[in-house]
Design a protein around this motif. Structure first.
Motif, PDB file in Angstrom:
ATOM      1  N   UNK A 115       8.465 -25.937 -30.536  1.00 15.59           N
ATOM      2  CA  UNK A 115       8.674 -27.715 -30.562  1.00 15.59           C
ATOM      3  C   UNK A 115       7.286 -28.292 -29.911  1.00 15.59           C
ATOM      4  N   UNK A 116       6.681 -27.619 -28.795  1.00 19.09           N
ATOM      5  CA  UNK A 116       5.662 -28.736 -28.515  1.00 19.09           C
ATOM      6  C   UNK A 116       4.577 -27.676 -27.486  1.00 19.09           C
ATOM      7  N   UNK A 117       3.684 -27.859 -27.700  1.00 21.15           N
ATOM      8  CA  UNK A 117       2.137 -27.556 -27.562  1.00 21.15           C
ATOM      9  C   UNK A 117       2.271 -26.753 -26.049  1.00 21.15           C
ATOM     10  N   UNK A 118       3.116 -26.974 -25.112  1.00 18.19           N
ATOM     11  CA  UNK A 118       3.778 -26.828 -23.720  1.00 18.19           C
ATOM     12  C   UNK A 118       3.996 -25.678 -23.857  1.00 18.19           C
ATOM     13  N   UNK A 119       5.351 -25.402 -24.574  1.00 22.57           N
ATOM     14  CA  UNK A 119       6.067 -24.412 -24.856  1.00 22.57           C
ATOM     15  C   UNK A 119       5.043 -23.308 -25.833  1.00 22.57           C
ATOM     16  N   UNK A 120       4.361 -24.120 -26.413  1.00 22.00           N
ATOM     17  CA  UNK A 120       3.374 -23.026 -27.363  1.00 22.00           C
ATOM     18  C   UNK A 120       2.320 -22.340 -26.354  1.00 22.00           C
ATOM     19  N   UNK A 121       1.462 -22.680 -25.060  1.00 22.99           N
ATOM     20  CA  UNK A 121       0.737 -21.841 -24.931  1.00 22.99           C
ATOM     21  C   UNK A 121       1.626 -20.948 -24.041  1.00 22.99           C
TER      22      UNK A 121
END
Length: 171
Positions: A151-157
């Protein structure tokens, strides 16, 4: 009426129904669909713009990937409609009738159907079936990375770092 007579009778097709329009129906062909269509007549007997389609998929996608011939494959497994023949699905839909399956029409309009739109048979043996791997039971574990919705870039990193670290370790 004898059930075997109904199940052995041919299913009426859309082309045999007198329907003259073209109705595009998007289906996932890798899931062995059988699709039916209802269409409506106007009070004067002409074909109207109202149509309703029903698609039944004989295969579902498993959430786990499988390794086959050195590659990762999406796995297809039987759905609740896998063992049902096209006449059986047609008879179930016909018995439900247009009151249960189609929206209400303007006064004087009348539903026609159901008619067979398309029918793609499902595989009967395990193995490659187009771009998917057919299995009667889904794999217990995935041979690839688990599918996650980010959902977010913080979760993708962290996921990207994990994948890159695993690739660097194998290189």
């Amino acid at each position: 009426m004898n059930a075997s007579v109904v199940l052995n009778a041919p299913v009426p097709t859309l082309t045999e129904s007198g329907y003259e329009g073209f109705h595009y129906l998007h289906t996932d062909l890798h899931r062995a669909p059988v699709a039916f269509m209802w269409w409506a007549k106007t009070p004067s007997g002409r074909q109207s713009k109202f149509v309703k389609t029903w698609t039944f998929y004989r295969l579902d996608r498993a959430s786990n990937l499988a390794k086959h011939n050195g590659a990762l494959w999406v796995v297809a497994v039987p759905s609740q409609y896998y063992r049902r023949t096209t006449p059986q699905v047609y008879e179930w839909l016909r018995k439900r009738g247009h009151f249960a399956t189609c929206p209400r029409l303007p006064k004087g309009y009348e539903w026609q159907g159901p008619f067979l739109y398309s029918d793609l048979p499902a595989p009967t043996q395990e193995g490659e079936w187009g771009p998917v791997l057919f299995r009667f039971t889904p794999p217990s574990t995935s041979a690839g990375y688990p599918i996650r919705y980010v959902a977010t870039l913080e979760q993708a990193r962290p996921l990207a770092l994990q994948i890159l670290a695993q690739r660097a370790a194998t290189a």
